[in-house]
Design an enzyme around this catalytic site. Structure first.
Site, mmCIF file in Angstrom:
data_model
loop_
_atom_site.group_PDB
_atom_site.id
_atom_site.type_symbol
_atom_site.label_atom_id
_atom_site.label_comp_id
_atom_site.label_asym_id
_atom_site.label_seq_id
_atom_site.Cartn_x
_atom_site.Cartn_y
_atom_site.Cartn_z
ATOM 1 N N GLY A 140 -95.385 15.312 -4.138
ATOM 2 C CA GLY A 140 -96.387 16.112 -4.814
ATOM 3 C C GLY A 140 -96.080 17.596 -4.720
ATOM 4 N N SER A 141 -97.126 18.389 -4.604
ATOM 5 C CA SER A 141 -96.966 19.843 -4.687
ATOM 6 C C SER A 141 -96.263 20.463 -3.496
ATOM 7 C CB SER A 141 -98.338 20.499 -4.881
ATOM 8 O OG SER A 141 -98.852 20.174 -6.158
ATOM 9 N N THR A 142 -96.089 19.725 -2.401
ATOM 10 C CA THR A 142 -95.305 20.292 -1.306
ATOM 11 C C THR A 142 -93.865 20.537 -1.749
ATOM 12 O OG1 THR A 142 -94.777 18.088 -0.421
ATOM 13 C CG2 THR A 142 -96.721 19.201 0.475
ATOM 14 N N LYS A 158 -92.974 21.900 -4.373
ATOM 15 C CA LYS A 158 -92.891 23.167 -5.092
ATOM 16 C C LYS A 158 -92.183 24.242 -4.266
ATOM 17 C CE LYS A 158 -97.013 22.183 -7.836
ATOM 18 N NZ LYS A 158 -98.455 22.447 -8.035
ATOM 19 N N ASP A 160 -104.857 19.058 -5.896
ATOM 20 C CA ASP A 160 -103.926 19.563 -4.893
ATOM 21 C C ASP A 160 -104.628 19.920 -3.601
ATOM 22 O OD1 ASP A 160 -101.867 21.208 -7.350
ATOM 23 O OD2 ASP A 160 -101.530 19.340 -6.288
#
Length: 485
Positions: free
Chosen positions: A215-217, A219, A464
Site C-alpha cells: 500500500g502507501s508505505t 510511496k 490510508d
C-alpha cells in the site's frame, strides 16, 4: 594330510582377508551412507542423548531441554514459546527443525567442527561436543510490546537497528507454542495436524515469510526513485499531476482519500498520502529507474538470509504504464514482507545506506567461549544521502502534522508513513493496515530503530489513515521500548 591342512589354512586366511577388506569398506567407504540411512537409529539416538544448546535473548535462554527418560532422551522446551516462535522456530523429534533451530543446528546439537578441541576431532572419534548457544540480536522488551500490541490479530512486526542491521524484534501473530511439537507420539501428531489445519496459519512466519501489498508505505520507495532519477528536483514544488488522475491507457480514475492533492508537491503527497501524485510520479520516473531503486532496497532478491531464508518481496519487471502507476502506490502485483518494509524505513533513517539485516549476534561454545560473531555489512546504497535527508523530513512531517500522528513520541524525532493495502475480489476485503517508521532520541546522534507493522484483520475504514489507526500505535510502543534501552 599336511598338504590338505595347508590348503585349508590358506583358504581360511583368504576368508579372513576378505572379511577385513569388507569391514574396512563398511567402516571407511560406506560409513557416511550408513550413518545417514533412515533405517539407522543410532544417529537419532545419539542426537537426543545430550542436552541441546540454547537460544538466547538479551543473554537469557528462551529454550531448554527436558530429560524424558525415554530412548530419545532429551526433548526441546521453550520459555514463552509463542512469543519467540518466529525467532526460534521448532526442534521436533518427529518433524525436524525450522528457523534458528534449523540454521544453527550444528552449534545447538554439538556437531559443528568449530566446537571440537582439534581439527577433524569429531570425524575421527565419531563424537559430538556439548551443544553450544546462539545469542540473538532480539530485544526482549521490544519483542514483548510488539507481540502484545498485535494481541492475537493476524499480522506481524519487524524492527531493525538502522546503523547496524541488527533485528531487534520479529513477531508474527497469531503464534503457536513450538514445545507442542518437540517430542513424539500421538499428542505431537495431533498438535501438528491442528496447527496446519487452522485457517489463521499460526506457523506461518508472517514477519519474514508473509508477503503483502504494501500500500502507501511503498510511496517512500517511489519518492526515492523520483528524487534519485531527477524526476523531482524540488520536493516542495507542485508536480502538476492533476486530480483526478486517469490511469494511462484506460478510462479508470485513481481516487484520493486526502484533500488538496491536485497538482500537489511530493512533500505534500507523502505527508497526506496522495495516490494521484505518487502514481503519476512512478509513471514519469519510468520502469527502468523504478526497478533500479526497488532492487537497491531489496525487492526481487531471493537470497536474503538472516540466517533463515526470507521470502522475496516482489515488484514486477515488465508492466504497462497503468500497472506501473498502481505498483508505484504499493498495489497491483507489488508484495513485501514486513522485514522488507522495515528495511525501507531503515535506509531512510540511515542516510540511504541500507544495512544487511541479521538475527544472530554470536554463537558460543558450552563454556561461553565465542565461536563466531556476525559482522555488520552494507546491503546497498539504497538512495543518495540528499534524497534520504529529504525523505526523513517528509516522514517527520507525516508524523508531526499528517496521517501518522498516532506514532508521535514526546522528546523524540519520529518519521513515519501510513499505508492501507486493498485486496480481495474487487478490493472488497478488509484492507491491511500498514505503518513504517523510525525513531531517534533527542539526545542521540543516530536513529535507534526502524520498524514496520502490518495488521491483516484491521477493523478500519478503507483509507490510508487506517494504518495510522491500527498499526501506528503498535509501532510507537515498539519505538518507545527501543528508546528506553
Amino acid at each position: 594330510m599336511t598338504r590338505c591342512i595347508r590348503w585349508t589354512a590358506g583358504f581360511f586366511l583368504l576368508l579372513l582377508a576378505a572379511l577385513l577388506v569388507n569391514a574396512a569398506r563398511i567402516q571407511v567407504l560406506d560409513a557416511d551412507d550408513l550413518d545417514h540411512n533412515p533405517a539407522n537409529r543410532r544417529d537419532t539416538v545419539a542426537r537426543y542423548s545430550q542436552k541441546r544448546g540454547d537460544i538466547l535473548v538479551d543473554g537469557k535462554a528462551v529454550t531448554g531441554s527436558r530429560d524424558t527418560g525415554e530412548h530419545l532422551r532429551y526433548e526441546r522446551t521453550y520459555l514463552h514459546g509463542p512469543l519467540y516462535a518466529p525467532v526460534t522456530g521448532y526442534a521436533s523429534q518427529t518433524y525436524g527443525t525450522t528457523l534458528l533451530e534449523n540454521t544453527e543446528d550444528p552449534i545447538l546439537s554439538g556437531t559443528d567442527p568449530m566446537l571440537a578441541p582439534f581439527p577433524f576431532w569429531n570425524d575421527i572419534t565419531r563424537s559430538r561436543q556439548p551443544g553450544g548457544d546462539v545469542a540473538t540480536t532480539v530485544n526482549a522488551s521490544m519483542q514483548r510490546v510488539a507481540y502484545e500490541g498485535l494481541a492475537g490479530r493476524r499480522g506481524a512486526v519487524a524492527a531493525v537497528e538502522p546503523f547496524s542491521g541488527r533485528i531487534l524484534a520479529l513477531v508474527s501473530s497469531p503464534s503457536y507454542d513450538p514445545g507442542a511439537l518437540s517430542g513424539t507420539g500421538s499428542g505431537v501428531a495431533d498438535a501438528w495436524a491442528r496447527l496446519n489445519g487452522e485457517s489463521a496459519q499460526p506457523m506461518l512466519n508472517r514477519a519474514i515469510r508473509g508477503t503483502y501489498p504494501p500500500g502507501s508505505t511503498f510511496k517512500i520507495v517511489t519518492a526515492a526513485a523520483a528524487l534519485d532519477s531527477g524526476t523531482v528536483t524540488d520536493p516542495d514544488a507542485p508536480t502538476g499531476i492533476a486530480e483526478p488522475y486517469v490511469l494511462p491507457g484506460t478510462d479508470t480514475t485513481l481516487p484520493n482519500e486526502a484533500e488538496g492533492c491536485d497538482r500537489a508537491s511530493l512533500a505534500y503527497a507523502i505527508q497526506w498520502s496522495c495516490n494521484t501524485v505518487m502514481a503519476g510520479l512512478g509513471v514519469r520516473t519510468g520502469q527502468s529507474d523504478m526497478l533500479d531503486t526497488v532492487r537497491k532496497f531489496g525487492f526481487n532478491d531471493t537470497g536474503i538470509r538472516i540466517p533463515s531464508g526470507v521470502a522475496a518481496s516482489h515488484f514486477d519487471t515488465r508492466m504497462s504504464d497503468d500497472q506501473l502507476a498502481l505498483s508505484s502506490i504499493g498495489q497491483f502485483d507489488t508484495r513485501a514482507t514486513p522485514l522488507q518494509m522495515a528495511m525501507v524505513a531503515s535506509a531512510v533513517a540511515n542516510g540511504g545506506d541500507l544495512k544487511y539485516p541479521y538475527l544472530v549476534d554470536r554463537t558460543l561454545a558450552s563454556d561461553g567461549d565465542i565461536v563466531s560473531r556476525t559482522g555488520q555489512r552494507s546491503y546497498a546504497r539504497a538512495m543518495n544521502p540528499l534524497t534520504a535527508q529529504r525523505l526523513r523530513t517528509m516522514m517527520i512531517d507525516a508524523v508531526e502534522d499528517g496521517t501518522g500522528s498516532n506514532a508521535a513520541i514526546d522528546g523524540a524525532t519520529v518519521g513515519g508513513k501510513t499505508g492501507t493495502a486493498q485486496h480481495g475480489v474487487d478490493n472488497t476485503g478488509t484492507p491491511y493496515a500498514w505503518f513504517i517508521a523510525w525513531a531517534q532520541s533527542g539526545t542521540s546522534g543516530r536513529p535507534a530503530v526502524a520498524v514496520a507493522v502490518v495488521v491483516e484483520d484491521a477493523e478500519a475504514k478503507r483509507t490510508d489513515i487506517s494504518g495510522g489507526g491500527d498499526a501506528a500505535p503498535i509501532a510507537r510502543a515498539v519505538m518507545e521500548a527501543a528508546l528506553r534501552d
